[in-house]
Design a protein around this motif. Structure first.
Motif, short mmCIF file in Angstrom:
data_model
loop_
_atom_site.label_atom_id
_atom_site.label_comp_id
_atom_site.label_asym_id
_atom_site.label_seq_id
_atom_site.Cartn_x
_atom_site.Cartn_y
_atom_site.Cartn_z
N GLY A 19 94.24 -0.89 73.55
CA GLY A 19 95.28 -0.35 74.18
C GLY A 19 95.57 -0.59 75.35
O GLY A 19 96.70 -1.21 75.80
N SER A 20 94.54 -1.07 76.28
CA SER A 20 94.76 -1.54 77.74
C SER A 20 95.22 -2.81 77.70
O SER A 20 96.08 -3.36 78.16
N LEU A 21 94.58 -3.77 76.49
CA LEU A 21 94.77 -5.08 76.53
C LEU A 21 96.18 -5.31 76.07
O LEU A 21 96.91 -6.54 76.55
N GLU B 236 86.27 -11.58 74.80
CA GLU B 236 86.50 -12.70 75.33
C GLU B 236 87.68 -12.72 76.51
O GLU B 236 87.78 -12.78 77.55
N GLU B 237 88.60 -12.17 75.79
CA GLU B 237 89.90 -11.61 76.46
C GLU B 237 89.72 -10.65 77.49
O GLU B 237 90.15 -10.57 78.66
N ALA B 238 88.63 -9.85 77.21
CA ALA B 238 88.61 -8.69 78.23
C ALA B 238 87.93 -9.36 79.44
O ALA B 238 88.08 -8.82 80.56
N ILE B 239 87.00 -10.11 79.46
CA ILE B 239 86.55 -10.88 80.47
C ILE B 239 87.52 -11.70 81.15
O ILE B 239 87.57 -11.72 82.38
N THR B 240 88.37 -12.52 80.48
CA THR B 240 89.32 -13.24 80.99
C THR B 240 90.41 -12.22 81.99
O THR B 240 90.90 -12.81 83.24
N HIS B 241 90.69 -10.89 81.73
CA HIS B 241 91.78 -10.23 82.08
C HIS B 241 90.85 -9.10 82.98
O HIS B 241 91.64 -7.82 82.95
N LYS B 242 89.63 -9.31 83.40
CA LYS B 242 89.10 -8.06 83.75
C LYS B 242 89.56 -7.59 84.97
O LYS B 242 89.62 -6.08 85.08
N ILE B 243 90.41 -8.10 85.74
CA ILE B 243 90.90 -7.72 86.92
C ILE B 243 91.99 -6.77 86.57
O ILE B 243 92.27 -5.67 87.36
N ALA B 244 92.96 -7.25 85.69
CA ALA B 244 94.17 -6.25 85.28
C ALA B 244 93.34 -5.34 84.43
O ALA B 244 94.01 -4.10 84.68
N LEU B 245 92.46 -5.46 83.83
CA LEU B 245 91.92 -4.27 82.90
C LEU B 245 91.41 -3.27 83.98
O LEU B 245 91.40 -1.98 83.57
N ALA B 246 90.77 -3.49 84.95
CA ALA B 246 90.08 -2.54 85.91
C ALA B 246 91.15 -1.70 86.21
O ALA B 246 90.76 -0.13 86.47
N LYS B 247 92.39 -1.91 86.36
CA LYS B 247 93.38 -0.83 86.90
C LYS B 247 93.65 0.10 85.74
O LYS B 247 94.18 1.42 86.09
N TYR B 248 93.22 -0.09 84.34
CA TYR B 248 93.45 0.89 83.55
C TYR B 248 91.97 1.61 83.07
O TYR B 248 92.00 2.68 82.28
N GLY B 249 91.06 1.21 84.06
CA GLY B 249 89.70 2.13 83.82
C GLY B 249 88.71 1.34 83.14
O GLY B 249 87.56 2.00 82.82
N TYR B 250 88.94 0.12 82.43
CA TYR B 250 88.29 -0.52 81.89
C TYR B 250 87.16 -1.23 82.86
O TYR B 250 87.34 -2.50 83.00
N SER B 251 86.05 -0.66 83.03
CA SER B 251 85.29 -0.89 83.73
C SER B 251 83.89 -1.86 83.29
O SER B 251 84.01 -1.97 82.13
N PRO B 252 83.09 -2.36 84.00
CA PRO B 252 81.77 -3.41 83.34
C PRO B 252 81.07 -2.21 82.62
O PRO B 252 80.43 -2.46 81.53
#
Length: 232
Positions: A78-80, A125-141
């Motif tokens: 969803g976030s991606l 792998e895409e989640a790691i590439t876009h981790k900064i943008a995903l962090a805004k959605y609550g997708y944390s480590p």
């Protein structure tokens, strides 16, 4: 077996007979996929003959791991998808990311274990590439760790197609689990047979009929019995 499983098994018998009597040699991939379908169906028949008809989900480790992975994966998808849509149209990464992130749950469930593993690996792998943008959605480590654990558990159950089929014999997997594997093989064959719309239209139409066997027909529309829609 319940009614849906009986329908699936009946469809398998018709499809197996079709594949035995029709040549698909115009497509090497179709020949290989057909062989996988027939091997998977043979295992179903062996299971029925041995009386292993336990339908409990927890008897199938691979199925449990796959179910768990597919349950948590939307937390990333969803976030991606949102991240992909918000990328500039000129961003070279946008098309590939959008294509991967818009895969549906139904499409994921149709994939065989090997391809599913590859698709999810790319998504992580895409989640790691876009981790900064995903962090805004609550997708944390921490969230990523949950998905990675689910993926690792599932990946540990995955072998090659032939290896999975061979393993099934030794561990006496349930008929329900074997039917699920058989249906996934059918979905792969559906894609391979699309080329016969042009190569041999009568054969393709006969294949469609074989794949439709087992679905409820006539009267009011009934809930899909899981036998699959066959090729569109």
């Amino acid at each position: 077996m319940d009614k849906a499983q009986e329908n699936q098994n009946r469809m398998g018998g018709i499809l197996d007979a079709f594949l035995e009597t029709h040549s698909l040699t115009a497509s090497a991939v179709a020949v290989a996929e057909a062989a996988d379908v027939r091997a998977a169906y043979a295992l179903v028949q062996t299971s029925i003959g041995q009386g292993t008809t336990d339908t409990r989900e927890n008897t199938d480790d691979a199925g449990t791991a796959e179910t768990r992975l597919l349950r948590v994966l939307p937390a990333l998808l969803g976030s991606l998808r949102s991240v992909a849509r918000k990328l500039p149209l000129t961003d070279a990464a946008r098309p590939a990311l959008l294509a991967r992130a818009t895969i549906s749950g139904q499409q994921l469930r149709k994939l065989r274990p090997g391809p599913l593993r590859e698709v999810v690996q790319h998504l992580l792998e895409e989640a790691i590439t876009h981790k900064i943008a995903l962090a805004k959605y609550g997708y944390s480590p921490a969230v990523h760790a949950v998905l990675t654990k689910a993926f690792d558990d599932f990946a540990a159950t995955v072998g090659t197609t032939k290896g999975l089929l061979n393993d099934n014999v030794g561990v006496s997997r349930s008929t329900a689990a074997l039917l699920r594997d058989f249906l996934k093989q059918c979905y792969e064959l559906d894609d391979a047979l699309q080329i016969f719309r042009v190569l041999d239209e009568p054969l393709y139409q006969a294949y469609r009929q074989a794949r439709k066997v087992g679905k409820s027909g006539g009267g009011k529309k009934k809930k899909d019995d899981g036998a699959g829609p066959g090729p569109a």
